[in-house]
Design a protein around this motif. Sequence first.
Motif, PDB file in Angstrom:
ATOM      1  N   ASP A  79       0.813  -1.205   0.000  1.00  0.00           N
ATOM      2  CA  ASP A  79       0.000   0.000   0.000  1.00  0.00           C
ATOM      3  C   ASP A  79       0.847   1.256   0.000  1.00  0.00           C
ATOM      4  OD1 ASP A  79      -2.184  -1.608   0.051  1.00  0.00           O
ATOM      5  OD2 ASP A  79      -2.431  -1.512   2.243  1.00  0.00           O
ATOM      6  N   SER A  80       1.905   1.261   0.777  1.00  0.00           N
ATOM      7  CA  SER A  80       2.744   2.451   0.872  1.00  0.00           C
ATOM      8  C   SER A  80       3.931   2.424  -0.048  1.00  0.00           C
ATOM      9  CB  SER A  80       3.236   2.626   2.315  1.00  0.00           C
ATOM     10  OG  SER A  80       3.983   1.487   2.678  1.00  0.00           O
ATOM     11  N   ASN A  81       4.125   1.304  -0.778  1.00  0.00           N
ATOM     12  CA  ASN A  81       5.230   1.167  -1.725  1.00  0.00           C
ATOM     13  C   ASN A  81       6.585   1.329  -1.050  1.00  0.00           C
ATOM     14  OD1 ASN A  81       3.470   0.801  -3.878  1.00  0.00           O
ATOM     15  ND2 ASN A  81       3.298   3.004  -4.209  1.00  0.00           N
ATOM     16  N   ILE A  82       6.648   1.029   0.221  1.00  0.00           N
ATOM     17  CA  ILE A  82       7.913   1.100   0.949  1.00  0.00           C
ATOM     18  C   ILE A  82       8.380  -0.328   1.180  1.00  0.00           C
ATOM     19  CG2 ILE A  82       9.018   1.836   3.069  1.00  0.00           C
ATOM     20  CD1 ILE A  82       6.952   4.005   3.286  1.00  0.00           C
ATOM     21  N   LEU A  83       9.537  -0.649   0.639  1.00  0.00           N
ATOM     22  CA  LEU A  83       9.973  -2.031   0.673  1.00  0.00           C
ATOM     23  C   LEU A  83      11.136  -2.278   1.611  1.00  0.00           C
ATOM     24  CD1 LEU A  83       9.670  -2.939  -3.074  1.00  0.00           C
ATOM     25  CD2 LEU A  83       8.160  -3.547  -1.230  1.00  0.00           C
ATOM     26  N   ASP A  84      11.994  -1.327   1.761  1.00  0.00           N
ATOM     27  CA  ASP A  84      13.206  -1.601   2.519  1.00  0.00           C
ATOM     28  C   ASP A  84      13.521  -0.407   3.385  1.00  0.00           C
ATOM     29  OD1 ASP A  84      15.519  -2.711   3.440  1.00  0.00           O
ATOM     30  OD2 ASP A  84      16.712  -1.922   1.767  1.00  0.00           O
ATOM     31  N   VAL A  85      13.638  -0.644   4.665  1.00  0.00           N
ATOM     32  CA  VAL A  85      14.007   0.409   5.602  1.00  0.00           C
ATOM     33  C   VAL A  85      15.235  -0.068   6.356  1.00  0.00           C
ATOM     34  CG1 VAL A  85      13.291   1.791   7.540  1.00  0.00           C
ATOM     35  CG2 VAL A  85      11.631   1.141   5.812  1.00  0.00           C
ATOM     36  N   SER A  86      16.246   0.725   6.340  1.00  0.00           N
ATOM     37  CA  SER A  86      17.498   0.326   6.986  1.00  0.00           C
ATOM     38  C   SER A  86      17.400   0.535   8.473  1.00  0.00           C
ATOM     39  CB  SER A  86      18.656   1.141   6.409  1.00  0.00           C
ATOM     40  OG  SER A  86      18.510   2.488   6.782  1.00  0.00           O
ATOM     41  N   SER A  87      18.386   0.059   9.158  1.00  0.00           N
ATOM     42  CA  SER A  87      18.446   0.259  10.596  1.00  0.00           C
ATOM     43  C   SER A  87      18.871   1.679  10.910  1.00  0.00           C
ATOM     44  CB  SER A  87      19.420  -0.751  11.212  1.00  0.00           C
ATOM     45  OG  SER A  87      20.693  -0.588  10.631  1.00  0.00           O
ATOM     46  N   ASP A  88      18.939   1.996  12.194  1.00  0.00           N
ATOM     47  CA  ASP A  88      19.186   3.371  12.603  1.00  0.00           C
ATOM     48  C   ASP A  88      20.657   3.729  12.706  1.00  0.00           C
ATOM     49  OD1 ASP A  88      16.535   3.753  12.734  1.00  0.00           O
ATOM     50  OD2 ASP A  88      16.351   3.326  14.884  1.00  0.00           O
ATOM     51  N   TYR A  89      21.561   2.789  12.400  1.00  0.00           N
ATOM     52  CA  TYR A  89      22.970   3.130  12.542  1.00  0.00           C
ATOM     53  C   TYR A  89      23.385   4.064  11.424  1.00  0.00           C
ATOM     54  CZ  TYR A  89      23.591  -0.354   8.893  1.00  0.00           C
ATOM     55  OH  TYR A  89      23.506  -1.070   7.734  1.00  0.00           O
ATOM     56  N   THR A 205      12.724   2.678  -0.003  1.00  0.00           N
ATOM     57  CA  THR A 205      12.614   2.804  -1.457  1.00  0.00           C
ATOM     58  C   THR A 205      11.144   2.930  -1.810  1.00  0.00           C
ATOM     59  OG1 THR A 205      12.630   0.405  -1.614  1.00  0.00           O
ATOM     60  CG2 THR A 205      14.722   1.542  -1.935  1.00  0.00           C
ATOM     61  N   ILE A 206      10.781   4.010  -2.492  1.00  0.00           N
ATOM     62  CA  ILE A 206       9.391   4.338  -2.805  1.00  0.00           C
ATOM     63  C   ILE A 206       9.294   4.613  -4.290  1.00  0.00           C
ATOM     64  CG2 ILE A 206       7.488   5.918  -2.322  1.00  0.00           C
ATOM     65  CD1 ILE A 206       8.692   6.391   0.412  1.00  0.00           C
ATOM     66  N   THR A 207       8.240   4.116  -4.920  1.00  0.00           N
ATOM     67  CA  THR A 207       8.137   4.183  -6.378  1.00  0.00           C
ATOM     68  C   THR A 207       7.633   5.530  -6.872  1.00  0.00           C
ATOM     69  OG1 THR A 207       5.940   3.188  -6.207  1.00  0.00           O
ATOM     70  CG2 THR A 207       7.801   1.702  -6.592  1.00  0.00           C
ATOM     71  N   ARG A 208       6.586   6.053  -6.285  1.00  0.00           N
ATOM     72  CA  ARG A 208       5.942   7.257  -6.814  1.00  0.00           C
ATOM     73  C   ARG A 208       6.514   8.514  -6.164  1.00  0.00           C
ATOM     74  NH1 ARG A 208      -0.468   5.515  -6.884  1.00  0.00           N
ATOM     75  NH2 ARG A 208      -0.233   3.705  -8.263  1.00  0.00           N
ATOM     76  N   ARG A 209       6.544   9.572  -6.973  1.00  0.00           N
ATOM     77  CA  ARG A 209       7.083  10.832  -6.463  1.00  0.00           C
ATOM     78  C   ARG A 209       6.163  11.442  -5.418  1.00  0.00           C
ATOM     79  NH1 ARG A 209       7.114  16.397  -7.691  1.00  0.00           N
ATOM     80  NH2 ARG A 209       9.189  17.367  -7.397  1.00  0.00           N
ATOM     81  N   THR A 210       4.851  11.374  -5.653  1.00  0.00           N
ATOM     82  CA  THR A 210       3.903  11.927  -4.676  1.00  0.00           C
ATOM     83  C   THR A 210       3.974  11.171  -3.354  1.00  0.00           C
ATOM     84  OG1 THR A 210       2.185  10.507  -5.640  1.00  0.00           O
ATOM     85  CG2 THR A 210       2.341  12.772  -6.457  1.00  0.00           C
ATOM     86  N   ASP A 211       4.147   9.843  -3.430  1.00  0.00           N
ATOM     87  CA  ASP A 211       4.297   9.076  -2.191  1.00  0.00           C
ATOM     88  C   ASP A 211       5.592   9.435  -1.478  1.00  0.00           C
ATOM     89  OD1 ASP A 211       1.945   7.876  -2.813  1.00  0.00           O
ATOM     90  OD2 ASP A 211       2.837   6.054  -3.631  1.00  0.00           O
ATOM     91  N   MET A 212       6.619   9.732  -2.252  1.00  0.00           N
ATOM     92  CA  MET A 212       7.888  10.109  -1.634  1.00  0.00           C
ATOM     93  C   MET A 212       7.767  11.446  -0.912  1.00  0.00           C
ATOM     94  SD  MET A 212      10.912   8.982  -1.216  1.00  0.00           S
ATOM     95  CE  MET A 212      12.239   9.701  -0.282  1.00  0.00           C
ATOM     96  N   ILE A 213       7.055  12.386  -1.533  1.00  0.00           N
ATOM     97  CA  ILE A 213       6.848  13.693  -0.889  1.00  0.00           C
ATOM     98  C   ILE A 213       6.050  13.526   0.405  1.00  0.00           C
ATOM     99  CG2 ILE A 213       5.785  15.962  -1.165  1.00  0.00           C
ATOM    100  CD1 ILE A 213       6.405  15.779  -4.137  1.00  0.00           C
ATOM    101  N   GLY A 214       4.988  12.711   0.363  1.00  0.00           N
ATOM    102  CA  GLY A 214       4.230  12.462   1.583  1.00  0.00           C
ATOM    103  C   GLY A 214       5.033  11.743   2.642  1.00  0.00           C
TER     104      GLY A 214
END
Length: 745
Positions: A79-89, A205-214
């Motif tokens: 739904d959010s097109n977010i696939l990979d989030v790294s750790s906080d280091y 990593t997000i596919t759409r530009r509008t989703d990236m802005i949000g």
Amino acid sequence: MAAEEAAEASLARLSPERRQPGREDDDEENLEGGGETAALNGVVVSGKVKRNNLDVKVTESELETEEKGTEEESTRESDSNILDVSSDYPREKHISIQRHLADLEKLADLKEGEFTMAVSQNTDLHVTDEKKPCPLCPEEKFKACYSHKLHRHLQNLHWKVSVEFEGYRMCICHLPCRPVKPNLVGDQTFSKMGAHYHCIICSATITRRTDMIGHINRHVNKGETESRFITVPAPKSSHEVLKESATDVQVLPNYSTPQKTDSYFNPKMKLNRQLIFCALAVLAEERKPIECLDAFGATGIMGLQWAKHLRSSVKVTINDCNENSVTMIHENCHLNKMKVKLNTKEDDNDEAMGDGEENTDTIEVTKMDANVIMHLRSFDFIHLDPFGTSVNYLDSAFRNVRNLGIVSLTSTDISSLYAKAQHVALRHYGCNIVRTEYYKELAARIVIAAVTRAAARCNKGIEVLLAVALEHFVLVVVRVLRGPSPADDSAKKIRYLIHCQWCEERIFQKEGNMVEENPYQQLPCDCHGSMPGKTAVVLGPLWSGALFNTGFLRRMLFEAVQYGLDEAQPLLKTLVCEAECTTLKHFSTHSPYDENKQGKRKSDEVIRNTAKRQKSENSAEHPAFYYNIHRHSIKGMNMPKLNKFLNYLSEAGYRVSRTHFDPMGVRTNAPLAQFKTILMKYSTPTYAGGQAEGPVHLTEDVQAGEQVQAAADCKAEDAEFLEDGKSGVAVAMFTKDYPTHCTAD
């Protein structure tokens, strides 16, 4: 050594123009936590590009292993097109995140100004230049080309569609760092590469530009504006510290917008917090210590004020179901040098900050749903302040509240309570309302009716101590009376209201279940006989009892003076006068505490004394509702000053007072006809030009003629209004600006 030479030989077999920097450090990078994702993303580990060109070719084995890991994440976060989030280091930023276009061109081995210089000198780039690949596109998508074409490609395809944040540009990336689920075509398996953006803050990593802005805006709203890729340790947070009533609280950016922050803090609700504090202080004088609950803590400002000023008289519990809000409450407790009780079962886990004087300054912080904690535990004082309506929490609030305890609730769904969204009021409160001149008091009675029904379901009755309706909220404070008899008495005070839409006259329906042939006979006005069609509507069910307890309000005023709550004192004085239905000049300031300066008393003695106090404080109820003097002013007449008009009504033998619901409202037991008669008597004609106030000295014939003429003009305009509507039903929906046919210019 043999393994290293074999690895170098395998890399040498790749195209020398497409080698990716940092591939030699894959094993080292995996040990540091970057893994295959960092290698595929083309992350520059050393901070410098070792070679000029980048290699984006990935072996089939690497793709298969990565696709297995990313397939599950892609299904969870489709739904959010977010696939990979790294750790906080801390780690280095992705190569698609650059400050200037020249920095992006350097990755492609384009020297700064090379293209512009060649154009200015009219030289042929094909002679001296070699074909170079795009650093952000794979070879099958964009083949190697000369510098002038590569410059246009980087500028038009990557740079112009980038997302800017704090001086950085997050360019669109086509590298195989975000492989889509593979498709099977025959016996061959190939991976479709998708275009995407890399977040500079969390490396998502997000596919759409509008989703990236949000996505970036959500980081900003939560205060996460420091990039996690920066190797220098960022500051803890950019919290703003606000101070209210000697209590400091940390808040996040956009703290006054509940949809954009977890820790909501509204400075405009300071008056609301002071009124609730005064009510709790009065209850603390009756019996101590008392257990009080702030069911929706947010920043914890209200519970901190309770514990900081009342100290050993109260045992404060601050609850919130949001984890970020609970963390903020912990930080604010430490900021105010309060002890935080982390575990209710083990006292050894208590965390202390500050002086550590006594255990009385301990605040218990819980992370539960508000309904759950009110079902599990009993409290003497409960405050409900959700975002919107509070009807969803009333049943659990009255389930375990102790006898003679207090429940206060703040409703901020003013659009439905103030008759702007009538269908929502019907859905939440089961009440039919229209916009009237007394809409704020109508809103308070709607909320009290819902509270009464919820308490009656738990075999409890209520005594209304305070009802305030201002611009931003509706505050109701009630005392709980256990037993079926108080519950029955309270339920009988819920009645329907008959409201005339022509003259704004109103009256509660008579008690009983018998159906009357003509309900219009209950109204004091004769609009139904003189006007065509149906002129009245039935509103409710509403609370028909008193809205204030005079003795309790006086004690609240005393506590406000004791603790220096300056903003609440003028309102409390107005409420005392409104409860007694007197003017401010008859207000007396005697101490409400005369026989309560005693030591510790038993609980049964407290209950008996409280019951005696309730009987003594329940004086004659104030009149229901009020009239707006501007709404009923006479056309072509200058009405008297409001305070003088109150004296005129009092001299006529009626009870009269001002009201906090409306600055131009008059609460009186005078009928509307007498109200208009006295208003007309002491009004001056506008054509006289004089400002002197007093009765108009005209003959009886002239006065009667003017009254008849004014009534005729009003009826004529009402008839025109009916003809324009082409309907026999007179429905006057009063909005912010009332109809002009009954108001002064």
